[in-house]
Design an enzyme around this catalytic site. Structure first.
Site, PDB file in Angstrom:
ATOM      1  N   SER A   1     -97.550  21.690  17.669  1.00  0.00           N
ATOM      2  CA  SER A   1     -97.300  22.826  18.712  1.00  0.00           C
ATOM      3  C   SER A   1     -98.637  23.777  18.401  1.00  0.00           C
ATOM      4  O   SER A   1     -99.835  23.101  18.526  1.00  0.00           O
ATOM      5  CB  SER A   1     -96.271  23.735  18.617  1.00  0.00           C
TER       6      SER A   1
ATOM      7  N   ASP B   1     -90.819  17.746  26.815  1.00  0.00           N
ATOM      8  CA  ASP B   1     -91.183  18.883  26.154  1.00  0.00           C
ATOM      9  C   ASP B   1     -91.209  19.895  27.445  1.00  0.00           C
ATOM     10  O   ASP B   1     -92.204  20.101  27.974  1.00  0.00           O
ATOM     11  CB  ASP B   1     -92.543  18.829  25.545  1.00  0.00           C
TER      12      ASP B   1
ATOM     13  N   HIS C   1     -89.530  19.396  22.426  1.00  0.00           N
ATOM     14  CA  HIS C   1     -90.384  20.070  21.588  1.00  0.00           C
ATOM     15  C   HIS C   1     -89.831  19.933  20.041  1.00  0.00           C
ATOM     16  O   HIS C   1     -89.196  20.824  19.358  1.00  0.00           O
ATOM     17  CB  HIS C   1     -90.490  21.389  21.834  1.00  0.00           C
TER      18      HIS C   1
END
Length: 221
Positions: free
Chosen positions: A111, A169, A196
């Site tokens: 991320s 995601d 995610h």
């Protein structure tokens, strides 16, 4: 089998997501570390910036951290931040970790950590000697929208990368990760059906190992 036993595991510096820290990232990459056992070890690093008011929601760490902010004490991946803060300190922290705990072979970012790792790749490809890494694995990555960061993506980044994209995601939409992949010269993209997180089921394990195989040194190197 003889060749296998002569190899040393690759060493990866792990860069966590926004509002995580090194301890939480270690917890959340347990399945991945198990999948890579004997092939690669993951050493995690905490970002230098505490997230203000952190630790008050159930999903948050007790010590949530950020690599940079898009607004005062906040972060949103899609924000075209006019005055992003904190990136230089984070690049310095990564450089210090590479120097003090190295040598490392590559980076593994998740991320916001993947976005940071991509910037490190750009600096490395441009000849910045502070970042002696050969490749990066970028999970749920994205390109920073801040105009101040546009320079990282001006040239195609000539460093090998594996981009792991979750088709479900909801935090970093798949198209953002694909967009980042297109900033690289020869990106390898590994899609998974999940959301995610750092996936480590059998198909992803196979993808990680196939990518890492390219960099596996023999004992003498």
């Amino acid at each position: 089998a003889g060749a296998m036993s002569e190899r040393r595991p690759l060493r990866l510096l792990g860069l966590h997501g926004y509002r995580q820290n090194e301890r939480r990232f270690r917890e959340r990459t347990g399945a991945l570390r198990k999948a890579l056992r004997g092939r690669a070890e993951l050493v995690t690093l905490s970002a230098p910036h505490p997230v203000p008011g952190g630790g008050n929601d159930s999903d948050s760490d007790d010590d949530p951290r950020a690599w940079w902010f898009s607004g005062p004490g906040t972060f949103e991946a899609r924000e075209e931040a006019a005055a992003p803060e904190g990136l230089d300190e984070s690049l310095s922290a990564v450089a210090a970790a590479l120097a003090e705990h190295g040598p490392f072979d590559g980076l593994l970012g998740f991320s916001q950590g993947a976005a940071l790792a991509a910037m490190v790749c750009a600096l490395r490809a441009a000849g910045d000697s502070r970042f002696p890494v050969a490749f990066a694995v970028l999970v749920a990555g994205f390109a920073s929208r801040a105009p101040a960061h546009a320079g990282f993506y001006r040239q195609p980044i000539a460093l090998p990368t594996l981009h792991v994209v979750g088709q479900a995601d909801a935090v970093i939409a798949p198209h953002l990760s694909w967009e980042l992949a297109r900033s690289f010269v020869e990106p390898v993209v590994l899609e998974h059906p999940g959301g995610h997180f750092v996936p480590a089921a059998a198909p992803q394990k196979k993808g990680y190992l196939a990518f890492l195989e390219r960099f596996q040194p023999t004992q003498g190197q």
